[in-house]
Design a protein around this motif. Structure first.
Motif, PDB file in Angstrom:
ATOM      1  N   LYS A 192     -37.122  -6.380 -11.502  1.00 19.35           N
ATOM      2  CA  LYS A 192     -37.506  -7.293 -10.413  1.00 19.35           C
ATOM      3  C   LYS A 192     -37.518  -8.729 -10.901  1.00 19.35           C
ATOM      4  O   LYS A 192     -37.105  -9.645 -10.184  1.00 19.35           O
ATOM      5  CB  LYS A 192     -38.884  -6.895  -9.869  1.00 19.35           C
ATOM      6  N   ARG A 193     -37.976  -8.959 -12.118  1.00 17.99           N
ATOM      7  CA  ARG A 193     -38.103 -10.317 -12.635  1.00 17.99           C
ATOM      8  C   ARG A 193     -36.761 -10.945 -12.997  1.00 17.99           C
ATOM      9  O   ARG A 193     -36.484 -12.096 -12.642  1.00 17.99           O
ATOM     10  CB  ARG A 193     -39.005 -10.314 -13.887  1.00 17.99           C
ATOM     11  N   ASP A 194     -35.920 -10.198 -13.687  1.00 20.21           N
ATOM     12  CA  ASP A 194     -34.716 -10.795 -14.266  1.00 20.21           C
ATOM     13  C   ASP A 194     -33.424 -10.435 -13.554  1.00 20.21           C
ATOM     14  O   ASP A 194     -32.371 -11.007 -13.855  1.00 20.21           O
ATOM     15  CB  ASP A 194     -34.600 -10.384 -15.744  1.00 20.21           C
ATOM     16  N   PHE A 195     -33.482  -9.478 -12.613  1.00 24.83           N
ATOM     17  CA  PHE A 195     -32.271  -9.087 -11.891  1.00 24.83           C
ATOM     18  C   PHE A 195     -32.539  -9.047 -10.391  1.00 24.83           C
ATOM     19  O   PHE A 195     -32.035  -8.169  -9.698  1.00 24.83           O
ATOM     20  CB  PHE A 195     -31.768  -7.720 -12.371  1.00 24.83           C
ATOM     21  N   ASP A 196     -33.306  -9.993  -9.901  1.00 20.81           N
ATOM     22  CA  ASP A 196     -33.709  -9.957  -8.497  1.00 20.81           C
ATOM     23  C   ASP A 196     -32.509 -10.010  -7.562  1.00 20.81           C
ATOM     24  O   ASP A 196     -32.545  -9.447  -6.465  1.00 20.81           O
ATOM     25  CB  ASP A 196     -34.658 -11.111  -8.187  1.00 20.81           C
ATOM     26  N   SER A 197     -31.429 -10.688  -7.960  1.00 24.07           N
ATOM     27  CA  SER A 197     -30.235 -10.766  -7.117  1.00 24.07           C
ATOM     28  C   SER A 197     -29.280  -9.600  -7.357  1.00 24.07           C
ATOM     29  O   SER A 197     -28.271  -9.474  -6.667  1.00 24.07           O
ATOM     30  CB  SER A 197     -29.494 -12.087  -7.371  1.00 24.07           C
ATOM     31  N   ARG A 198     -29.596  -8.751  -8.331  1.00 24.10           N
ATOM     32  CA  ARG A 198     -28.747  -7.596  -8.658  1.00 24.10           C
ATOM     33  C   ARG A 198     -29.588  -6.314  -8.714  1.00 24.10           C
ATOM     34  O   ARG A 198     -29.320  -5.419  -9.495  1.00 24.10           O
ATOM     35  CB  ARG A 198     -28.054  -7.799 -10.009  1.00 24.10           C
ATOM     36  N   THR A 199     -30.598  -6.267  -7.854  1.00 22.96           N
ATOM     37  CA  THR A 199     -31.548  -5.154  -7.912  1.00 22.96           C
ATOM     38  C   THR A 199     -30.871  -3.806  -7.724  1.00 22.96           C
ATOM     39  O   THR A 199     -31.130  -2.851  -8.469  1.00 22.96           O
ATOM     40  CB  THR A 199     -32.641  -5.337  -6.834  1.00 22.96           C
ATOM     41  N   SER A 219     -41.896  -4.762  -2.969  1.00 26.38           N
ATOM     42  CA  SER A 219     -42.716  -5.728  -3.707  1.00 26.38           C
ATOM     43  C   SER A 219     -42.220  -7.146  -3.455  1.00 26.38           C
ATOM     44  O   SER A 219     -41.022  -7.403  -3.525  1.00 26.38           O
ATOM     45  CB  SER A 219     -42.664  -5.436  -5.207  1.00 26.38           C
ATOM     46  N   PRO A 220     -43.115  -8.093  -3.188  1.00 29.34           N
ATOM     47  CA  PRO A 220     -42.689  -9.474  -2.950  1.00 29.34           C
ATOM     48  C   PRO A 220     -42.300 -10.228  -4.219  1.00 29.34           C
ATOM     49  O   PRO A 220     -41.592 -11.227  -4.142  1.00 29.34           O
ATOM     50  CB  PRO A 220     -43.908 -10.111  -2.276  1.00 29.34           C
ATOM     51  N   ASP A 221     -42.778  -9.777  -5.374  1.00 28.53           N
ATOM     52  CA  ASP A 221     -42.472 -10.473  -6.626  1.00 28.53           C
ATOM     53  C   ASP A 221     -42.704  -9.525  -7.799  1.00 28.53           C
ATOM     54  O   ASP A 221     -43.154  -8.387  -7.626  1.00 28.53           O
ATOM     55  CB  ASP A 221     -43.339 -11.737  -6.785  1.00 28.53           C
ATOM     56  N   ALA A 222     -42.400 -10.015  -9.008  1.00 25.87           N
ATOM     57  CA  ALA A 222     -42.445  -9.151 -10.191  1.00 25.87           C
ATOM     58  C   ALA A 222     -43.865  -8.723 -10.540  1.00 25.87           C
ATOM     59  O   ALA A 222     -44.070  -7.616 -11.041  1.00 25.87           O
ATOM     60  CB  ALA A 222     -41.813  -9.875 -11.385  1.00 25.87           C
ATOM     61  N   ARG A 223     -44.853  -9.594 -10.299  1.00 22.35           N
ATOM     62  CA  ARG A 223     -46.233  -9.219 -10.630  1.00 22.35           C
ATOM     63  C   ARG A 223     -46.706  -8.063  -9.752  1.00 22.35           C
ATOM     64  O   ARG A 223     -47.316  -7.114 -10.233  1.00 22.35           O
ATOM     65  CB  ARG A 223     -47.148 -10.434 -10.476  1.00 22.35           C
ATOM     66  N   VAL A 224     -46.418  -8.152  -8.468  1.00 18.13           N
ATOM     67  CA  VAL A 224     -46.787  -7.068  -7.564  1.00 18.13           C
ATOM     68  C   VAL A 224     -45.965  -5.821  -7.875  1.00 18.13           C
ATOM     69  O   VAL A 224     -46.475  -4.699  -7.809  1.00 18.13           O
ATOM     70  CB  VAL A 224     -46.607  -7.502  -6.096  1.00 18.13           C
ATOM     71  N   ALA A 225     -44.705  -6.005  -8.245  1.00 16.04           N
ATOM     72  CA  ALA A 225     -43.862  -4.856  -8.596  1.00 16.04           C
ATOM     73  C   ALA A 225     -44.450  -4.079  -9.761  1.00 16.04           C
ATOM     74  O   ALA A 225     -44.433  -2.842  -9.764  1.00 16.04           O
ATOM     75  CB  ALA A 225     -42.443  -5.324  -8.934  1.00 16.04           C
ATOM     76  N   ALA A 226     -44.969  -4.794 -10.767  1.00 13.43           N
ATOM     77  CA  ALA A 226     -45.576  -4.110 -11.913  1.00 13.43           C
ATOM     78  C   ALA A 226     -46.797  -3.306 -11.483  1.00 13.43           C
ATOM     79  O   ALA A 226     -46.990  -2.157 -11.898  1.00 13.43           O
ATOM     80  CB  ALA A 226     -45.952  -5.119 -12.993  1.00 13.43           C
TER      81      ALA A 226
END
Length: 409
Positions: free
Chosen positions: A137-144, A337-344
C-alpha cells in the motif's frame, strides 16, 4: 480530522524506495512471500514419518500442525505496533531471521525443539503476513493490483512447493524427515540475504509513531473484511488438512489423493496472479466475492460426493475458487484502506482475528469425523461456512473504505 500523508498524495517516507529500486523491492517482496507457507505444507507430507520415528501421539501431531496457525492469529495484531516502533523494513528483516532460524531448527529430532522451532517460524510468518500488505500500500499504491497478484501468487507457490517437492527432494537427496524440513531454510536464507542490505540502513518513519489509528475495531466494513479473510482461511486449511483423508476414505490410493490436493494448490498460483487485477477493474467486488464463495463450497462438495471419475476437474475448479478467495481477501484489505497506516492496522485485525477463526475449521472437521465416524457431516459445516463467507463477501466487496483514520496521539 487532521490531515496526514499517504503514499498516493505526498512524498514517500524516508525509508521508501526510489523509483529505480522498485523492481528490486518487488522481487524482495515476492521472495519473502514465497517463504510464508512452506513451514505448513512441508510438515504435513512428512508427518507420518515423524510420528513413526518419534512415537508422537495423535494429539501431539495435531498440536504440531495447528501451532503455527495459532501463531498467525496470536501475533498478527502486534505487527502494526512493531512496524511503527522499528520500521516496516527492519521488522520484516527480523521476521525473515525468525523464519530462517525456525525452519533450520525444525531439522532437529528433539520434539521440544521441533515445537519451539515451529512456533518461532510461525511468529515471523504472522508479522510478515501483515506488514507486506502495508508495504504494498505504501510503495506500490499505483500498482496495487499487480503487486498483490505477485504477492499472493508467491504465497501459493510456496505452499504448493512445500506440498509437492518435499518428499521428492527428500528421496532424491536421501534425507530423513529432519533434512526434508530443514532444506526449506535455503529459500528463506536467499530472501534474507536479499532483504538485509535494504532493510538494515532503513529508518522508521518518525511520523508513524506520532499517529494512532482510531475507529477500526468499531467499523462494520472492517469486520466484514476480517470475517471474509477468516472464513475463507477456515475452508482453505480444512482442504489442506483433510481433503486427502476424505478422498482416501472414498477409495482413492494415498498417493493419488495427495496428487489431487497438490493439483488444487498448484492451480491457485496463476489464479492469485490474475484475480487482483480483475477485482480492481470491477465497480465493486460483491459479485466476485459471493461467486467465489459459492464455487468453493460447490466444488468441495463435489470432491466429497461426486463420482471419482471427475475428481481432477473438481480439484482444478476448487483451486481456482480458493486461490481467488485468498487473493481477494488480501486485496480487499488494501482496497478498503485509505492509506498505509490504516492498511497495516486492518491487515493485523483481519489476519489476527481471521486466522484464529481459521484454526477452528480443520479442528471441527476432525471432531465431526471422530463423533460420526465419517466425513459426511463436514459437508454441513462447509455449507454453513460458505453461507457466512458469502454474506461477509457481500459486505466487504462494497466500493468503500473503512471509517478509520490515523490521528495524532
Amino acid at each position: 480530522m487532521p490531515a496526514f500523508p499517504t503514499a498516493s498524495t505526498s512524498s514517500r517516507p524516508r525509508s521508501g524506495p526510489v523509483a529505480q529500486n522498485l523492481g528490486l523491492l518487488a522481487l524482495s517482496i515476492v521472495l519473502i512471500a514465497f517463504n510464508l507457507r512452506p513451514v505448513f505444507s512441508s510438515l504435513s507430507v512428512v508427518l507420518p514419518d515423524i510420528v513413526a520415528a518419534t512415537g508422537m501421539s495423535a494429539a501431539a501431531a495435531s498440536a504440531l500442525t495447528t501451532l503455527p496457525v495459532i501463531c498467525l492469529g496470536a501475533f498478527a495484531m502486534v505487527a502494526p505496533w512493531l512496524g511503527r516502533r522499528l520500521g516496516i523494513e527492519r521488522t520484516l528483516l527480523a521476521c525473515m531471521v525468525l523464519i530462517t532460524a525456525g525452519t533450520l531448527l525444525r531439522g532437529s529430532a528433539q520434539l521440544p525443539l521441533l515445537f519451539a522451532a515451529s512456533a518461532l517460524a510461525g511468529v515471523g510468518i504472522a508479522v510478515a503476513n501483515v506488514l507486506l500488505s502495508a508495504l504494498v500500500k505504501r510503495d506500490f499504491d499505483s500498482r496495487t493490483a499487480l503487486m498483490m497478484g505477485l504477492y499472493t501468487m508467491a504465497v501459493c507457490a510456496g505452499a504448493a512447493s512445500g506440498a509437492g517437492f518435499t518428499v521428492p527432494l527428500q528421496q532424491a537427496l536421501g534425507l530423513g524427515w529432519q533434512g526434508a524440513l530443514a532444506m526449506w531454510t535455503v529459500p528463506a536464507a536467499v530472501a534474507l540475504a536479499l532483504w538485509a542490505p535494504r532493510a538494515w540502513p532503513a529508518r522508521r518513519d518518525a511520523g508513524d509513531s506520532a499517529f494512532r489509528v482510531r475507529g477500526l475495531w468499531g467499523d462494520g466494513l472492517a469486520w466484514q473484511v476480517t470475517l471474509f479473510m477468516g472464513l475463507q482461511s477456515a475452508l482453505a486449511y480444512s482442504v489442506m488438512g483433510w481433503l486427502a483423508p476424505v478422498l482416501r476414505e472414498r477409495g482413492l490410493a494415498a498417493a493419488t489423493a495427495g496428487f489431487v490436493v497438490s493439483l488444487s494448490v498448484l492451480v491457485q498460483v496463476p489464479t492469485c496472479l490474475v484475480l487482483p487485477t480483475l477485482a480492481q477493474r470491477q465497480r465493486n467486488q460483491v459479485a466476485l466475492a459471493v461467486g467465489l464463495a459459492v464455487l468453493t463450497v460447490a466444488t468441495l462438495w463435489a470432491c466429497m460426493f461426486a463420482p471419482l471419475g471427475g475428481i481432477w476437474g473438481w480439484a482444478v475448479l476448487l483451486g481456482i475458487a480458493q486461490g481467488g478467495t485468498f487473493s481477494l481477501a488480501l486485496t480487499m484489505i488494501v482496497m478498503r484502506s485509505p492509506d498505509a497506516r490504516v492498511a497495516a492496522q486492518l491487515s493485523g485485525m483481519a489476519q489476527g482475528v481471521g486466522y484464529l477463526v481459521a484454526a477452528t475449521g480443520p479442528m471441527l472437521v476432525g471432531l465431526l469425523r471422530a463423533w460420526t465416524g465419517s466425513f459426511r457431516a463436514s459437508a454441513l459445516l462447509f455449507g454453513a461456512i460458505g453461507v457466512a463467507l458469502a454474506l461477509a463477501g457481500a459486505g466487504a466487496g462494497r466500493a468503500r473504505v473503512v471509517r478509520a483514520a490515523a490521528m495524532p496521539r
